[in-house]
Design an enzyme around this catalytic site. Structure first.
Site, mmCIF file in Angstrom:
data_model
loop_
_atom_site.group_PDB
_atom_site.id
_atom_site.type_symbol
_atom_site.label_atom_id
_atom_site.label_comp_id
_atom_site.label_asym_id
_atom_site.label_seq_id
_atom_site.Cartn_x
_atom_site.Cartn_y
_atom_site.Cartn_z
ATOM 1 N N HIS A 46 0.845 -1.197 0.000
ATOM 2 C CA HIS A 46 0.000 0.000 0.000
ATOM 3 C C HIS A 46 0.879 1.245 0.000
ATOM 4 O O HIS A 46 2.022 1.218 0.477
ATOM 5 C CB HIS A 46 -0.888 0.021 1.246
ATOM 6 C CG HIS A 46 -2.036 -0.935 1.195
ATOM 7 N ND1 HIS A 46 -3.238 -0.667 1.802
ATOM 8 C CD2 HIS A 46 -2.166 -2.152 0.625
ATOM 9 C CE1 HIS A 46 -4.063 -1.671 1.609
ATOM 10 N NE2 HIS A 46 -3.429 -2.601 0.895
ATOM 11 N N GLU A 48 0.791 3.967 1.807
ATOM 12 C CA GLU A 48 1.209 4.442 3.128
ATOM 13 C C GLU A 48 2.336 3.595 3.704
ATOM 14 O O GLU A 48 3.295 4.135 4.265
ATOM 15 C CB GLU A 48 0.027 4.419 4.112
ATOM 16 C CG GLU A 48 -1.129 5.303 3.715
ATOM 17 C CD GLU A 48 -2.222 4.568 2.938
ATOM 18 O OE1 GLU A 48 -3.399 4.898 3.138
ATOM 19 O OE2 GLU A 48 -1.898 3.670 2.126
ATOM 20 N N CYS A 76 -6.891 2.417 5.035
ATOM 21 C CA CYS A 76 -7.555 1.162 5.404
ATOM 22 C C CYS A 76 -7.144 0.813 6.844
ATOM 23 O O CYS A 76 -6.291 1.486 7.429
ATOM 24 C CB CYS A 76 -7.135 0.061 4.431
ATOM 25 S SG CYS A 76 -5.427 -0.493 4.660
ATOM 26 N N CYS A 79 -3.249 0.307 7.190
ATOM 27 C CA CYS A 79 -2.466 1.536 7.072
ATOM 28 C C CYS A 79 -2.730 2.490 8.228
ATOM 29 O O CYS A 79 -1.804 3.138 8.728
ATOM 30 C CB CYS A 79 -2.736 2.194 5.730
ATOM 31 S SG CYS A 79 -2.108 1.195 4.352
#
Length: 146
Positions: A46, A48, A76, A79
């Site tokens: 991801h 992040e 999410c 993260c």
């Protein structure tokens, strides 16, 4: 947020969900990331998490206490948890994610009093641009499936 949008466009070019992230320390961008889950075949790829990993190397510490994280889409659960664990004090969000967002949409993991760290959140920065990129991506994805 404009730099985070540039990162999101890199994901878009790879046909990845266009999410971008930057981490700023003392007024300068120290880390960038964009979604690469499909490209890397890795659930953890991801935007992040990539940016957090890079920022910890730059600062030489897992604590990112003086940083601000900018992300084009509400984080999410994974993260959001990483942002809390990294002790990042401020998270700036482009657009919200009503289906999986954990900075206020589904739940707010960034401001749970039971944790030993809470994150200040600013929402809606360049919201139209961030949500427009997401909408365009999913519109094109649906058209390809037709």
């Amino acid at each position: 947020m404009r730099e985070a949008l540039r990162q999101a466009k890199k994901a878009y070019a790879l046909e990845e969900t266009p999410i971008g992230c930057v981490i700023v320390y003392e007024g300068r961008v120290i880390a960038r990331g964009y979604n690469r889950r499909n490209t890397d075949g890795n659930t953890l790829a991801h935007a992040e998490l990539t940016a957090i990993r890079k920022a910890t190397k730059v600062l030489g510490d897992w604590r990112l206490e003086g940083c601000t994280i900018y992300v084009t889409l509400e984080p999410c659960p994974m993260c959001a948890g990483a942002i809390v664990q990294a002790r990042i004090p401020t998270c700036v969000i482009g657009c919200m994610n009503p289906k999986a967002g954990c900075a206020g949409s589904v739940i707010n993991l960034l401001d749970m009093k039971g944790f030993n760290h809470q994150v200040s959140v600013r929402r809606g920065v360049l919201e139209e641009e961030c949500s427009g990129l997401m909408k365009q991506f999913f519109r094109e994805l649906r058209q390809k499936k037709e």
